[in-house]
Design an enzyme around this catalytic site. Structure first.
Site, PDB file in Angstrom:
ATOM      1  CG  ASP A  81      -1.739  -1.379   1.356  1.00 20.20           C
ATOM      2  OD1 ASP A  81      -2.929  -1.123   0.653  1.00 20.20           O
ATOM      3  OD2 ASP A  81      -1.274  -2.368   1.719  1.00 20.20           O
ATOM      4  CG  ASP A 131      -4.123  -1.244  -2.797  1.00 25.47           C
ATOM      5  OD1 ASP A 131      -4.715  -1.679  -3.716  1.00 25.47           O
ATOM      6  OD2 ASP A 131      -4.981  -0.810  -1.791  1.00 25.47           O
ATOM      7  CE1 TYR A 154      -4.296   3.167  -2.074  1.00 20.76           C
ATOM      8  CE2 TYR A 154      -1.583   2.990  -1.999  1.00 20.76           C
ATOM      9  CZ  TYR A 154      -3.125   2.354  -1.411  1.00 20.76           C
ATOM     10  OH  TYR A 154      -3.070   1.595  -0.609  1.00 20.76           O
ATOM     11  CG  ASN A 188      -8.568  -2.591  -2.928  1.00 20.10           C
ATOM     12  OD1 ASN A 188      -7.755  -2.958  -2.471  1.00 20.10           O
ATOM     13  ND2 ASN A 188      -9.208  -1.288  -2.815  1.00 20.10           N
ATOM     14  CG  HIS A 241     -10.268  -2.604   4.708  1.00 21.80           C
ATOM     15  ND1 HIS A 241      -8.879  -1.970   4.480  1.00 21.80           N
ATOM     16  CD2 HIS A 241     -11.021  -1.859   3.885  1.00 21.80           C
ATOM     17  CE1 HIS A 241      -9.145  -0.912   3.560  1.00 21.80           C
ATOM     18  NE2 HIS A 241     -10.281  -0.794   3.307  1.00 21.80           N
ATOM     19  CG  HIS A 300      -7.350  -4.325   1.767  1.00 19.70           C
ATOM     20  ND1 HIS A 300      -7.538  -3.492   0.841  1.00 19.70           N
ATOM     21  CD2 HIS A 300      -8.708  -4.782   2.410  1.00 19.70           C
ATOM     22  CE1 HIS A 300      -8.835  -3.277   0.733  1.00 19.70           C
ATOM     23  NE2 HIS A 300      -9.635  -3.995   1.592  1.00 19.70           N
ATOM     24  CG  ASP A 301      -6.964  -3.149   7.577  1.00 18.73           C
ATOM     25  OD1 ASP A 301      -7.886  -1.966   6.807  1.00 18.73           O
ATOM     26  OD2 ASP A 301      -7.576  -3.988   8.261  1.00 18.73           O
ATOM     27  CG  HIS A 302      -3.532   1.858   4.151  1.00 13.33           C
ATOM     28  ND1 HIS A 302      -4.080   3.145   3.809  1.00 13.33           N
ATOM     29  CD2 HIS A 302      -3.685   0.994   3.398  1.00 13.33           C
ATOM     30  CE1 HIS A 302      -4.441   2.721   2.431  1.00 13.33           C
ATOM     31  NE2 HIS A 302      -4.379   1.587   2.210  1.00 13.33           N
TER      32      HIS A 302
END
Length: 330
Positions: free
Chosen positions: A49, A82, A85, A120, A224, A250-252
């Site tokens: 991410d 990710d 962005y 995503n 999430h 996914h979770d930052h």
């Protein structure tokens, strides 16, 4: 632009052959890549991410990754997705590739192979651009496929495309658009074949350590939370096939959750840039460690032991966890 000049030609030839075979590998077995080691252990950096043009402390995290890697000397680096962005890449000529990747991770110690998967946000752009060998021609550290296996002397690492499992991206995408080329209208077939390939590959694996990498959380105390679509057959496969570690983004944040009914351990390394969301559940069952901020992870594996360490944006050690094939986890 950053270049990794230490890969031998035969190894890169394998990578390009794999690219040509596997833009969408759902109807064939997962492609396997052998990554030779020149060490008595497998050493990996893991970050996720991250791709924000250096903003939200991405540059600072990259600096600390480079500093830690000077001594740690990873065989390769894993991105948990990710990568760019907010909406992936627009194409292979998108300047964001260089501005968020090549010009950010410039430390000499980070000029290693990067094994990446899609998140995503990557699916909101031109997915095939990230899968294209054209990007590898621009920066030969880059390697991205939907799903594949990296074989090393000490572990087999299964990279799994988790975004298509998530129902809401298909049923309630909001204002976002997703690049589902090759997946629709055959999404169910794609997922069924992927699960079969994963199950078959894990069952056939003779590796001492089995690691699965995906973008989405299976279990998380973060914003999430658990991904309900992965708590079904996907998680059953991981447990039944004796997977040691599931690593995701996914979770930052960075976190560790232990399974209460198997040896499986869940590690999130999604702190490559924007973080500090402030939404979490510290009562989460099995939660061992949680840090709602930027950071990254190192993984060191031998035939008998695994050592994982989380670092923050300043390079400070946040958390250490070790497990042995012959001793109890600490």
């Amino acid at each position: 632009m950053a270049k990794a000049g230490c890969f031998n030609r035969s190894f890169m030839a394998v990578l390009f052959l794999t690219f040509s075979l596997c833009f969408v590998s759902t109807l064939a077995k997962l492609q396997q890549i052998d990554h030779p080691l020149n060490s008595d252990s497998l050493r990996i950096l893991v970050v996720g991410d991250w791709g924000r043009l250096g903003h939200y402390n991405q540059t600072e995290v990259a600096f600390q990754m480079g500093r830690i890697a000077e001594e740690f000397d990873p065989a390769f680096i894993i991105s948990t997705g990710d990568n760019f962005y907010e909406n992936g890449l627009t194409g292979t000529d998108d300047p964001q590739f260089e501005e968020s990747f090549s010009k950010i991770y410039t430390a000499k110690s980070l000029q290693k192979q990067w094994y990446t998967i899609l998140g995503n946000h990557d699916y909101r752009g031109d997915v095939e651009a990230q899968l294209s060998p054209i990007l590898t021609n621009k920066d030969n550290r880059w390697f991205c496929m939907r799903s594949y296996i990296v074989n090393t002397e000490y572990a087999e690492i299964f990279f799994v495309d988790t975004t298509p499992f998530h129902d809401k991206y298909f049923t309630h995408p909001g204002h976002d658009t997703y690049d589902w080329r090759g997946l629709v209208p055959n999404r169910e077939e794609y997922l069924s074949n992927l699960l079969k390939d994963l199950d078959s590959g894990l069952k056939k694996s003779t590796a001492t350590w089995k690691i699965v990498v995906g973008h989405h959380t299976v279990r998380s105390a973060g914003q999430h939370g658990d991904t309900k679509e992965l708590l079904k057959e996907f998680l059953s496969i991981l447990k039944a096939d004796d997977v040691d570690l599931y690593i995701n983004g996914h979770d930052h944040l960075v976190q560790h959750i232990r399974s209460l009914d198997s040896k499986l351990q869940y590690f999130t390394s999604g702190g490559g840039s924007k973080a500090w969301r402030g939404e979490y559940d510290l009562s989460k069952e099995g939660l061992k460690f949680y840090y709602d901020g930027q950071g990254f992870m190192t993984v060191k594996i031998t035939k008998t032991d695994a050592d994982l360490i989380f670092y923050d944006v300043f390079g400070n050690v946040l958390y250490k966890w070790s497990v042995s094939k012959t001793h109890t986890a600490t």
